[in-house]
Design an enzyme around this catalytic site. Structure first.
Site, PDB file in Angstrom:
ATOM      1  N   ARG A  56      16.888  75.879  87.483  1.00  0.00           N
ATOM      2  CA  ARG A  56      16.648  75.683  86.053  1.00  0.00           C
ATOM      3  C   ARG A  56      17.959  75.410  85.327  1.00  0.00           C
ATOM      4  NH1 ARG A  56      20.221  78.112  84.977  1.00  0.00           N
ATOM      5  NH2 ARG A  56      20.589  80.341  84.824  1.00  0.00           N
ATOM      6  N   GLU A  62      21.863  82.411  75.944  1.00  0.00           N
ATOM      7  CA  GLU A  62      22.654  82.797  77.114  1.00  0.00           C
ATOM      8  C   GLU A  62      23.004  84.277  77.093  1.00  0.00           C
ATOM      9  OE1 GLU A  62      22.368  81.304  79.885  1.00  0.00           O
ATOM     10  OE2 GLU A  62      23.211  79.476  79.042  1.00  0.00           O
ATOM     11  N   SER A 173      20.313  78.669  91.845  1.00  0.00           N
ATOM     12  CA  SER A 173      19.885  78.459  93.227  1.00  0.00           C
ATOM     13  C   SER A 173      19.288  79.746  93.788  1.00  0.00           C
ATOM     14  CB  SER A 173      21.074  78.033  94.079  1.00  0.00           C
ATOM     15  OG  SER A 173      22.102  78.985  93.969  1.00  0.00           O
ATOM     16  N   ASP A 218      15.549  83.172  84.891  1.00  0.00           N
ATOM     17  CA  ASP A 218      15.558  82.150  85.935  1.00  0.00           C
ATOM     18  C   ASP A 218      14.248  82.131  86.714  1.00  0.00           C
ATOM     19  OD1 ASP A 218      18.075  82.107  85.015  1.00  0.00           O
ATOM     20  OD2 ASP A 218      19.039  82.803  86.849  1.00  0.00           O
ATOM     21  N   TYR A 274      29.274  89.517  85.530  1.00  0.00           N
ATOM     22  CA  TYR A 274      27.870  89.639  85.117  1.00  0.00           C
ATOM     23  C   TYR A 274      27.415  91.096  84.975  1.00  0.00           C
ATOM     24  CZ  TYR A 274      22.986  88.413  84.590  1.00  0.00           C
ATOM     25  OH  TYR A 274      21.714  88.273  84.085  1.00  0.00           O
TER      26      TYR A 274
HETATM   27  P1  NG1 Z   1      22.672  82.202  86.698  1.00  0.00           P
HETATM   28  O1  NG1 Z   1      23.849  82.906  87.235  1.00  0.00           O
HETATM   29  O2  NG1 Z   1      23.053  80.955  86.072  1.00  0.00           O
HETATM   30  O3  NG1 Z   1      21.588  82.028  87.693  1.00  0.00           O
HETATM   31  C1  NG1 Z   1      22.277  84.438  85.200  1.00  0.00           C
HETATM   32  C2  NG1 Z   1      21.045  85.320  85.302  1.00  0.00           C
HETATM   33  C3  NG1 Z   1      20.047  85.087  84.161  1.00  0.00           C
HETATM   34  C4  NG1 Z   1      20.743  85.101  82.817  1.00  0.00           C
HETATM   35  C5  NG1 Z   1      21.956  84.148  82.857  1.00  0.00           C
HETATM   36  C6  NG1 Z   1      22.755  84.163  81.585  1.00  0.00           C
HETATM   37  C7  NG1 Z   1      20.351  85.876  87.584  1.00  0.00           C
HETATM   38  C8  NG1 Z   1      19.499  85.511  88.731  1.00  0.00           C
HETATM   39  N1  NG1 Z   1      20.327  85.078  86.542  1.00  0.00           N
HETATM   40  O4  NG1 Z   1      21.978  83.101  85.513  1.00  0.00           O
HETATM   41  O5  NG1 Z   1      19.032  86.067  84.216  1.00  0.00           O
HETATM   42  O6  NG1 Z   1      21.132  86.390  82.458  1.00  0.00           O
HETATM   43  O7  NG1 Z   1      22.831  84.474  83.915  1.00  0.00           O
HETATM   44  O8  NG1 Z   1      21.975  83.755  80.503  1.00  0.00           O
HETATM   45  O9  NG1 Z   1      21.031  86.867  87.615  1.00  0.00           O
END
Ligand code: NG1
Length: 558
Positions: A56, A62, A173, A218, A274
């Site tokens: 996605r 964000e 991914s 996601d 994160y």
């Molecule tokens: P990414 O790292 O781009 O897949 C992550 C989190 C989302 C959301 C975004 C920031 C996972 C699987 N995904 O996305 O839930 O918090 O960062 O908006 O951890």
């Protein structure tokens, strides 16, 4: 426009045209054929079916899903495919998994046995690619056992995977892989109607087992998206989605995704990036919560309110408590709040620009200060939040800025949705309208840089170059710290954005000392149409096996 999805089940297709846009089908039929044949080469059997879940791109919203505020992503064309055959052959009391990847050198084959009643173990420290399968397996088995009873026994599984979502590229991914695996396992183990909402919840829980305290954006986008529509995802009062189409405009607008080639692997950097942000938002929520009732003054309410966020208490929940239960006490203490009307935007604005500043005046807070202010021990904070599940080693936390980002970003999502749903206002031109959408994306990027500290120099550069070349709004997409960017671009400006990025960013770039190839540069910038969500393609009753993928578009010859 609004469509309840609670009872929708994952579609089972017999035609790739049901999954992809027409223009994508030819290339995909070749890829699906390679996967099918790859499966036959490795296992000397044909798969029963193939599951598919896309990556996605997040348009706006964000780092607010884990604070339970709505977000607006859309599924992309790139996806993970999982071909599977199940059978009952192995030892009594055990089931066997053999899993391979079409790109075997990068993702080596594995096989192992589990006892029929096992809780699947995942060693998140190994960062093995098969952890994602294990995560999906753990969640799926739990659901299958609940549905089928304790005596139910899993069948052996032969699995072949192929993914086109770039790993650690900000396009999720990991969610595509977990979701496609979980879907394949449920379907392959006999659940012929897989509910979308159930699969999404399972995938969210499963992904949290792999080392990241992830939100639910996601997985929702991967499972529930529909072709040609973005997906507005709400997490409260329960997970629900709305399919949102963009108004037809002149000039027409497209979303361009541009890779930075800076790897952003959340599992490796989680403790500093994160997962730390999840902890910071949660601690900020506790500090705000403590202000909300006389009994809580100087201490936390007991029991704490609980929600579905990764650490079970979020900024979104505290926001709702404040506005839903604001009593005389709150009114006396925060008199300005009584002047706020009951629109979401006003309320979010009050939180982002008044309440947070008042309650969290310092830039940083030490663990000790937070503990003292909440009337709890540092051990309590460690046990329940900072070191729960995935420990973060931080001792100081930037609570004010993180919370300000969350509330202001949530407001931007509401504004973006308001604009989309009301369309251009006469006599405003379509371009003026599009610029208003773009401004919100630009503001989001600014907040990610200044308040949430989740951008990277390379992402900022890409956004800058793209804006100068004609993008109306440019921002990082996904977790940030690398990965991808998204740009709202009038169709007539796509070529100039592409050319600018090639000249100013990609041309002189090298990875591990090697210049990017022309192909890498070409693939780095794509125009993305909103794609469809998870699906099953059943091949078991096809006499012609893999020819099914090509026959319907007439591209597969002998
Ligand atoms: P990414 O790292 O781009 O897949 C992550 C989190 C989302 C959301 C975004 C920031 C996972 C699987 N995904 O996305 O839930 O918090 O960062 O908006 O951890």
């Amino acid at each position: 426009m609004e469509k309840p999805v609670e009872v929708e089940t994952v579609p089972v297709h017999e035609n790739l045209g049901g999954i992809y846009h027409d223009i994508e089908v030819r290339g995909e039929s070749e890829r699906w054929t390679s996967l099918y044949k790859g499966f036959e080469d490795v296992f000397e059997l044909s798969p029963d079916f193939i599951s598919r879940s896309p990556g996605r791109v997040n348009i706006i919203g964000e780092h607010i899903d884990y604070s339970l505020f709505p977000v607006l992503p859309m599924a992309i064309h790139a996806d993970t495919l999982v071909a599977m055959k199940t059978e009952r052959r192995g030892r009594e009391g055990y089931f066997k998994i053999e899993i391979a990847n079409l790109e075997g050198e990068q993702f080596p084959k594995e096989s192992w046995e589990e006892t029929s009643d096992s809780e699947i173990a995942i060693d998140e420290k190994t960062h093995a690619w098969t952890n994602y399968f294990r995560a999906g397996l753990r969640g799926s088995l739990k659901l299958l056992r609940e549905k089928n009873g304790a005596d139910w026994r899993p069948r052996d599984m032969k699995v072949m995977v192929h993914g086109t979502v770039p790993p650690a590229g900000g396009l999720s991914s990991s969610a595509a892989l977990v979701t496609a695996c979980a879907l394949a396992i449920l379907y392959g183990q006999g659940m012929k109607k897989v509910e979308k909402l159930e699969l999404t919840r399972l995938a969210i829980e499963s992904e949290r087992a792999v080392g990241v305290n992830s939100g639910g954006m996601d997985q929702s986008a991967s499972v529930m998206s529909q072709k040609d529509a973005a997906l507005y995802v709400q997490f409260t009062p329960k997970l629900s989605v709305r399919h949102v189409e963009f108004p037809k405009m002149d000039p027409s607008l497209v979303f361009v995704i541009a890779q930075s080639f800076v790897k952003a692997d959340k599992k490796v950097s989680g403790p500093f990036h994160y997962n730390l942000r999840v902890v910071e938002c949660t601690l900020a929520a506790l500090m705000l919560l403590q202000q909300l009732s006389p009994e809580a003054e100087g201490k936390l309410p007991h029991p704490l309110p609980q929600d579905d966020s990764p650490l079970n208490i979020s900024l979104g929940t505290v926001f709702n408590i404040f506005w839903d239960t604001a009593d005389d006490y709150t009114r006396t203490k925060f008199p300005d709040a009584t002047k706020v009307d009951d629109s979401m935007l006003q309320r979010l604005d009050y939180f982002a620009n008044r309440f947070v500043d008042e309650v969290l005046p310092s830039e940083t807070y030490s663990k000790k200060e937070i503990a003292q202010s909440l009337g709890v021990s540092e051990e309590y904070l460690d046990h329940n939040f900072i070191k729960k599940r995935f420990p973060v080693p931080a001792e100081t936390f930037r609570l004010r800025d993180r919370a300000k980002h969350v509330f202001s970003e949530a407001a931007r999502v509401y504004k973006f949705m308001d604009l989309l749903e009301s369309g251009p206002k006469r006599p405003e031109t379509d371009l003026e309208f599009a610029k208003r959408l773009g401004d919100l994306l630009n503001q989001s990027q600014q907040s990610c840089i200044n308040k949430f500290d989740c951008s990277a120099r390379e992402l900022d550069r890409i956004c800058l170059y793209a804006r100068v070349a004609g993008s109306l709004g440019s921002r990082l997409t996904g977790a940030g710290w690398g990965g991808a960017t998204v740009h709202l671009v009038p169709a007539s400006k796509v070529n100039s954005v592409r050319a600018a990025l090639r000249e100013q960013y990609y041309k002189d770039m090298s990875i591990n000392g090697e210049r990017l190839t022309d192909k890498q540069i070409e693939d780095a910038v794509i125009v993305s149409r909103p794609g469809s969500g998870s699906a099953i393609f059943s091949t078991s009753n096809k006499k012609d096996g893999y020819k099914a993928f090509g026959n319907e578009v007439g591209t597969w010859g002998e």
